[in-house]
Design an enzyme around this catalytic site. Structure first.
Site, mmCIF file in Angstrom:
data_model
loop_
_atom_site.group_PDB
_atom_site.id
_atom_site.type_symbol
_atom_site.label_atom_id
_atom_site.label_comp_id
_atom_site.label_asym_id
_atom_site.label_seq_id
_atom_site.Cartn_x
_atom_site.Cartn_y
_atom_site.Cartn_z
ATOM 1 N N GLU A 82 0.559 -1.201 0.438
ATOM 2 C CA GLU A 82 -0.126 -0.210 -0.634
ATOM 3 C C GLU A 82 1.124 1.095 -0.127
ATOM 4 O O GLU A 82 1.706 1.489 0.615
ATOM 5 C CB GLU A 82 -0.948 -0.627 0.986
ATOM 6 C CG GLU A 82 -2.041 -1.325 1.439
ATOM 7 C CD GLU A 82 -2.889 -1.303 0.034
ATOM 8 O OE1 GLU A 82 -3.053 -0.070 -0.890
ATOM 9 O OE2 GLU A 82 -3.960 -2.355 -0.405
ATOM 10 N N ARG A 92 -17.496 -1.503 5.458
ATOM 11 C CA ARG A 92 -18.952 -2.009 4.656
ATOM 12 C C ARG A 92 -18.857 -2.848 5.827
ATOM 13 O O ARG A 92 -20.382 -3.076 5.287
ATOM 14 C CB ARG A 92 -18.270 -2.804 3.863
ATOM 15 C CG ARG A 92 -18.491 -4.207 3.358
ATOM 16 C CD ARG A 92 -17.842 -4.578 1.522
ATOM 17 N NE ARG A 92 -16.671 -5.136 2.650
ATOM 18 C CZ ARG A 92 -16.748 -6.381 2.692
ATOM 19 N NH1 ARG A 92 -18.382 -7.446 3.140
ATOM 20 N NH2 ARG A 92 -15.803 -6.994 3.855
ATOM 21 N N CYS A 145 -7.992 -1.511 9.041
ATOM 22 C CA CYS A 145 -6.530 -1.314 8.141
ATOM 23 C C CYS A 145 -5.803 -0.405 6.942
ATOM 24 O O CYS A 145 -5.496 0.550 7.143
ATOM 25 C CB CYS A 145 -6.231 -2.416 6.905
ATOM 26 S SG CYS A 145 -6.848 -4.790 6.463
ATOM 27 N N HIS A 174 -1.366 -5.267 1.724
ATOM 28 C CA HIS A 174 -2.879 -6.306 2.096
ATOM 29 C C HIS A 174 -2.048 -8.073 1.058
ATOM 30 O O HIS A 174 -1.779 -7.662 0.096
ATOM 31 C CB HIS A 174 -3.358 -5.629 1.418
ATOM 32 C CG HIS A 174 -4.263 -5.122 1.736
ATOM 33 N ND1 HIS A 174 -4.682 -3.665 1.727
ATOM 34 C CD2 HIS A 174 -6.209 -5.818 3.277
ATOM 35 C CE1 HIS A 174 -6.230 -3.167 2.724
ATOM 36 N NE2 HIS A 174 -5.970 -4.964 3.092
#
Ligand code: PCA
Length: 216
Positions: A82, A92, A145, A174
């Site tokens: 990332e 979500r 995260c 990730h």
């Protein structure tokens, strides 16, 4: 001084029974990088209010020179280093404590995003050479995260702005599901890739000047 690498993975979330990010971190626990630094694995709760405090406490106790956090991206099929963290949360699903913050800043008076200073392109190249699919990612999502990476980068940028030496280097990778799950990558490939990325990050070499980005 050989040094310490703090390598974190998350506990399972979203009703799953395991989290590959922790499986990978655990597999590297106790191992040493070529320059002698020892890897310490730490499991983090998938809870907005706890992940960063738990990591902060471990940083204070273990004084690592390098902190690499791992998390699962269940819809991805390669390891993603990332580049940026958004100062934004939009969950979500609920976290493991039932919290589901929507559309809000992580730190009210901070910029919308920070970047990691780790050599992300060199890390990706090393991961590919180690035999795993890997790429630079420009979104760590808007869940736990991303929030953890935002706290890591916010802490380092605050030290930089205050003219203090950086206490440690930090970033986030990730990982995809483990094979044989759809889109999965085998555990030994993931472990080899993360180890290769740690070697590059530890060396502290400047990043590669090569083309990046994901869209035209
Ligand atoms: N992945 C989630 C949180 C914990 C994890 O392993 C994420 O990408 O935000």
């Amino acid at each position: 001084m050989a040094g310490t690498v703090l390598l974190t993975g998350f506990e399972p979330f979203g009703g799953e029974s395991s989290n590959p990010s922790w499986t990978v971190a655990q597999a590297l626990h106790g191992s040493r990088l070529s320059q002698g630094a020892q890897v310490q694995a730490l499991q983090l709760p998938c809870v907005f209010s706890q992940a960063w405090p738990v990591l902060q406490a471990a940083i204070a106790a273990q004084a690592p020179q390098l902190v690499l956090a791992l998390g699962l991206a269940g819809t991805r099929s390669e390891l993603c280093v990332e580049r940026v963290a958004l100062n934004w949360v939009d969950a979500r699903i609920p976290d493991n404590a039932g919290a589901q913050p929507l559309d809000q800043a992580i730190v009210a008076d901070a910029p919308l995003a920070w970047r990691t200073r780790l050599p992300v392109k060199a890390m990706v190249q090393a991961m590919r050479e180690a035999g795993a699919p890997a790429s630079v990612s420009y979104t760590a999502g808007t869940f736990v995260c991303n929030q953890l990476l935002f706290w890591i980068t916010h802490t380092l940028e605050a030290a930089q702005l205050a003219g203090q030496p950086l206490p440690w280097q930090g970033g986030f990778v990730h990982v995809p599901p483990l094979a044989p799950a759809p889109g999965g990558v085998a555990l030994d490939q993931q472990v080899a890739a993360v180890r290769a990325a740690l070697e590059v990050a530890w060396d502290g070499a400047p990043d590669l000047a090569q083309a990046g980005g994901t869209l035209d």
